[in-house]
Design a protein around this motif. Structure first.
Motif, PDB file in Angstrom:
ATOM      1  N   TYR A 138       0.863  -1.179   0.000  1.00  0.00           N
ATOM      2  CA  TYR A 138       0.000   0.000   0.000  1.00  0.00           C
ATOM      3  C   TYR A 138       0.899   1.228   0.000  1.00  0.00           C
ATOM      4  O   TYR A 138       1.824   1.343   0.806  1.00  0.00           O
ATOM      5  CB  TYR A 138      -0.894  -0.015   1.237  1.00  0.00           C
ATOM      6  CG  TYR A 138      -1.761   1.217   1.393  1.00  0.00           C
ATOM      7  CD1 TYR A 138      -2.937   1.353   0.656  1.00  0.00           C
ATOM      8  CD2 TYR A 138      -1.402   2.230   2.286  1.00  0.00           C
ATOM      9  CE1 TYR A 138      -3.736   2.493   0.805  1.00  0.00           C
ATOM     10  CE2 TYR A 138      -2.198   3.359   2.438  1.00  0.00           C
ATOM     11  CZ  TYR A 138      -3.348   3.489   1.693  1.00  0.00           C
ATOM     12  OH  TYR A 138      -4.143   4.603   1.839  1.00  0.00           O
ATOM     13  N   TYR A 139       0.637   2.146  -0.934  1.00  0.00           N
ATOM     14  CA  TYR A 139       1.472   3.336  -1.114  1.00  0.00           C
ATOM     15  C   TYR A 139       0.692   4.549  -0.635  1.00  0.00           C
ATOM     16  O   TYR A 139      -0.352   4.899  -1.200  1.00  0.00           O
ATOM     17  CB  TYR A 139       1.837   3.454  -2.586  1.00  0.00           C
ATOM     18  CG  TYR A 139       2.828   4.548  -2.933  1.00  0.00           C
ATOM     19  CD1 TYR A 139       3.964   4.781  -2.167  1.00  0.00           C
ATOM     20  CD2 TYR A 139       2.636   5.330  -4.070  1.00  0.00           C
ATOM     21  CE1 TYR A 139       4.886   5.762  -2.506  1.00  0.00           C
ATOM     22  CE2 TYR A 139       3.545   6.309  -4.430  1.00  0.00           C
ATOM     23  CZ  TYR A 139       4.671   6.529  -3.647  1.00  0.00           C
ATOM     24  OH  TYR A 139       5.576   7.498  -3.988  1.00  0.00           O
ATOM     25  N   SER A 140       1.184   5.209   0.400  1.00  0.00           N
ATOM     26  CA  SER A 140       0.434   6.300   1.020  1.00  0.00           C
ATOM     27  C   SER A 140       0.325   7.534   0.136  1.00  0.00           C
ATOM     28  O   SER A 140      -0.523   8.393   0.365  1.00  0.00           O
ATOM     29  CB  SER A 140       1.078   6.684   2.359  1.00  0.00           C
ATOM     30  OG  SER A 140       2.412   7.136   2.173  1.00  0.00           O
ATOM     31  N   GLU A 141       1.154   7.630  -0.906  1.00  0.00           N
ATOM     32  CA  GLU A 141       1.105   8.797  -1.785  1.00  0.00           C
ATOM     33  C   GLU A 141      -0.141   8.817  -2.656  1.00  0.00           C
ATOM     34  O   GLU A 141      -0.701   9.884  -2.931  1.00  0.00           O
ATOM     35  CB  GLU A 141       2.359   8.846  -2.661  1.00  0.00           C
ATOM     36  CG  GLU A 141       3.627   9.219  -1.919  1.00  0.00           C
ATOM     37  CD  GLU A 141       3.588  10.651  -1.392  1.00  0.00           C
ATOM     38  OE1 GLU A 141       3.672  11.589  -2.206  1.00  0.00           O
ATOM     39  OE2 GLU A 141       3.452  10.821  -0.161  1.00  0.00           O
ATOM     40  N   ASP A 142      -0.572   7.646  -3.127  1.00  0.00           N
ATOM     41  CA  ASP A 142      -1.767   7.626  -3.978  1.00  0.00           C
ATOM     42  C   ASP A 142      -2.885   6.768  -3.383  1.00  0.00           C
ATOM     43  O   ASP A 142      -3.901   6.512  -4.043  1.00  0.00           O
ATOM     44  CB  ASP A 142      -1.437   7.148  -5.391  1.00  0.00           C
ATOM     45  CG  ASP A 142      -0.951   5.702  -5.434  1.00  0.00           C
ATOM     46  OD1 ASP A 142      -0.892   5.051  -4.371  1.00  0.00           O
ATOM     47  OD2 ASP A 142      -0.624   5.221  -6.534  1.00  0.00           O
TER      48      ASP A 142
END
Length: 260
Positions: A10-14
């Motif tokens: 999981y990528y917090s930026e998108d």
């Protein structure tokens, strides 16, 4: 083996978990630090942060120390479990084979993995059990405690040198599938299934087509139970899929619509 269970994150930026180890493994340390460091989390519960680790030519994702997983819909995140050993997986698959439930494992895995691509989770506490999780194996220990471990599973997006070889695992993903006939040295014709990137159509891996499997070229959700086998040919290294026996039950494909 517990460090090798994550191959997407999981990528917090998108706010998306459609991010894979392959997109960061070749980045320089500087690029990785700017773009991804402290921004990657468990793809299921979004609890602990993950970091990239390199050991020689192999890369993998590891959970930060002392960080806890969270509940997912009231149940323990399955990634809190250690990765099942080769022996435990083989024993479990043999049990499923005798009960004719390998196809059920693939069906449940397909639902789990593709449903969590866009998860809507209710997070509560940090304890619980992964009830009914198809990837979790439960074994009662000598001291009567229950040991839970997770079947190793990898996305087609990461298939290659980072995949453990010669051990049973599940490979899953959205791919473009086509059949290719290749003439052997003996003059016979062998049909292979080629799994390709849905965007670039670049070949990811292949396997021998199971007898009786009828498919057309197209886009598919795929889950396969098998092994990764490295092969050297004409100066190139290939990582093929050896489908587990019974072959006809150990591969599942479901078509989907894809717009370019």
């Amino acid at each position: 083996m517990s460090d090798y269970k994550f191959d997407f994150f999981y990528y917090s930026e998108d706010l998306s978990n459609e991010h894979y180890l392959a997109e960061i493994e070749d980045l320089s340390d500087e690029e990785y630090a700017v773009l991804y460091k402290d921004k990657m989390y468990c793809p299921l519960c979004k609890g602990p942060q993950l970091g990239r680790v390199r050991q020689g030519d192999i890369s993998f994702l590891r959970k930060y120390p002392k960080q806890l997983h969270r509940l997912v819909n009231g149940e323990m995140c399955s990634y809190e479990c250690d990765t099942a050993s080769k022996e435990v997986v083989e024993e479990y698959i043999q049990e499923l084979k005798e009960k004719k439930k390998i196809k059920s494992l693939l069906e449940a895995t397909m639902r789990k993995m593709f449903n969590q691509q866009n998860p809507k989770h209710i997070i509560t506490k940090n304890t619980g059990n992964p009830v009914g999780d198809p990837l979790v194996i439960e074994r009662i220990q000598k001291d009567k405690t229950v040991k839970r471990s997770i079947i190793p599973h990898y996305s087609f997006m990461n298939w290659g040198k980072d995949i453990p070889q010669d051990r049973l695992l599940l490979v899953w993903g959205k791919v473009f599938v086509e059949q290719v006939e290749i003439k052997t040295k003996e003059g016979a014709v062998q049909t292979y299934i080629h799994f390709k990137n849905i965007s670039s159509k670049q070949l990811i891996t292949s396997c021998i087509k199971p007898y009786g499997l009828e498919i057309e070229a197209g886009y598919y959700y795929v889950v396969v139970l098998g092994m990764c086998r490295q092969k050297e040919s004409k100066g190139h290294t290939f990582y093929n899929i050896w489908i587990n026996s019974p072959v006809e039950e150990s591969i599942m494909l479901k078509p989907f619509s894809y717009k370019v």
